[in-house]
Scaffold this motif. Structure first.
Motif, mmCIF file in Angstrom:
data_model
loop_
_atom_site.group_PDB
_atom_site.id
_atom_site.type_symbol
_atom_site.label_atom_id
_atom_site.label_comp_id
_atom_site.label_asym_id
_atom_site.label_seq_id
_atom_site.Cartn_x
_atom_site.Cartn_y
_atom_site.Cartn_z
ATOM 1 N N GLY A 236 -8.880 19.577 -14.523
ATOM 2 C CA GLY A 236 -8.017 18.778 -13.680
ATOM 3 C C GLY A 236 -8.782 17.766 -12.857
ATOM 4 N N ASP A 237 -8.078 17.207 -11.885
ATOM 5 C CA ASP A 237 -8.659 16.209 -10.991
ATOM 6 C C ASP A 237 -8.739 16.775 -9.580
ATOM 7 N N SER A 238 -8.679 15.912 -8.568
ATOM 8 C CA SER A 238 -8.851 16.358 -7.184
ATOM 9 C C SER A 238 -7.777 17.336 -6.729
ATOM 10 N N LEU A 239 -6.610 17.297 -7.353
ATOM 11 C CA LEU A 239 -5.540 18.220 -6.975
ATOM 12 C C LEU A 239 -5.898 19.661 -7.307
ATOM 13 N N SER A 240 -6.832 19.832 -8.234
ATOM 14 C CA SER A 240 -7.284 21.168 -8.601
ATOM 15 C C SER A 240 -8.714 21.444 -8.154
ATOM 16 N N ALA A 241 -9.391 20.408 -7.671
ATOM 17 C CA ALA A 241 -10.806 20.536 -7.299
ATOM 18 C C ALA A 241 -11.008 20.770 -5.801
ATOM 19 N N GLU A 242 -9.921 21.071 -5.073
ATOM 20 C CA GLU A 242 -9.991 21.379 -3.635
ATOM 21 C C GLU A 242 -10.536 20.210 -2.815
ATOM 22 N N TYR A 243 -10.129 19.002 -3.187
ATOM 23 C CA TYR A 243 -10.558 17.830 -2.428
ATOM 24 C C TYR A 243 -10.067 17.916 -0.983
ATOM 25 N N LEU B 278 -4.250 22.105 -18.420
ATOM 26 C CA LEU B 278 -4.539 20.675 -18.322
ATOM 27 C C LEU B 278 -3.746 20.068 -17.174
ATOM 28 N N GLU B 279 -4.464 19.652 -16.146
ATOM 29 C CA GLU B 279 -3.841 19.004 -14.980
ATOM 30 C C GLU B 279 -4.514 17.654 -14.794
ATOM 31 N N LEU B 280 -4.100 16.698 -15.604
ATOM 32 C CA LEU B 280 -4.681 15.358 -15.553
ATOM 33 C C LEU B 280 -3.586 14.306 -15.748
#
Length: 210
Positions: A35-42, A98-100
């Motif tokens: 994923g992106d930042s929504l899954s990367a704990e931004y 997949l979260e993209l």
């Protein structure tokens, strides 16, 4: 000699029984989140994002699974497509989440290109014997009706075409309230991530429990 043979036989039978049951030596399933930042704990304290909460829920429900969070802030479907082959080879996941697409949309990139990238990723994961969960996103209305409808429809079309379960909108119940977001108005606060997990769980749970 007889005593030693008897001891060996008993031990062998016990080992066979455990092996036959399958449960004693079954390896945990591996879940790969791309994923992106929504899954990367931004912008969040480590351990407070939805992926970390998912891991906690799996443990609480005694589901033996290993979570590999390969999400990168700012990643696009193109970046995910480039990274996925090595991730599949390294981790050999049973399930790929997949979260993209959010960054493709926010940059106004062509929907057809994002769709092609996601299709390639889903197909590759399936060829590697992994189940796939597709997590959908929507664009704000200021991007225009034609673009926003085409963008959100992309996920539904892919899910139907490739026969994968779909979370229609991961920010359902979050995006509607500005107070759920950090100062950038793009990334949810930690308090919103339990809702995100609850949006994903109904589609995720049957896949991990199979």
């Amino acid at each position: 000699m007889l005593a030693r043979l008897k001891k060996y036989t008993v031990g062998a039978l016990a080992a066979f029984a455990l092996a036959a049951s399958g449960s004693a030596y079954s390896a945990p399933k591996t879940v790969l989140v791309v994923g992106d930042s929504l899954s990367a704990e931004y912008g969040l304290t480590r351990g407070s994002g939805w992926v970390a909460l998912l891991e906690q829920r799996l443990k609480a429900q005694k589901i033996d699974a290993r979570i590999v969070n390969a999400s990168i802030s700012g990643d696009t479907t193109s970046g995910g497509r480039t990274r996925l082959p090595a991730l599949l080879q390294q981790h050999k996941p049973n399930l790929v989440v997949l979260e993209l697409g959010a960054n493709d949309g926010l940059r106004g990139l062509p929907v057809n290109a994002a769709e092609d990238n996601l299709r390639s990723m889903i197909s590759l994961a399936q060829k590697n014997h992994a189940k796939v969960l597709l997590v959908g996103m929507r664009m704000p209305p200021n991007y225009g009706r034609a673009y926003t409808e085409r963008f959100s429809g992309m996920y539904k079309e892919l899910a139907g075409e490739l026969k994968v379960p779909l979370v229609p909108f991961m920010l359902e119940g979050v995006a509607q309230e500005p107070a759920n977001f950090q100062a950038d108005r793009l990334h949810p606060l930690a308090t919103a991530h339990p809702t995100i997990l609850n949006n994903i769980w109904p589609q995720f749970a049957p896949l991990i429990k199979e």
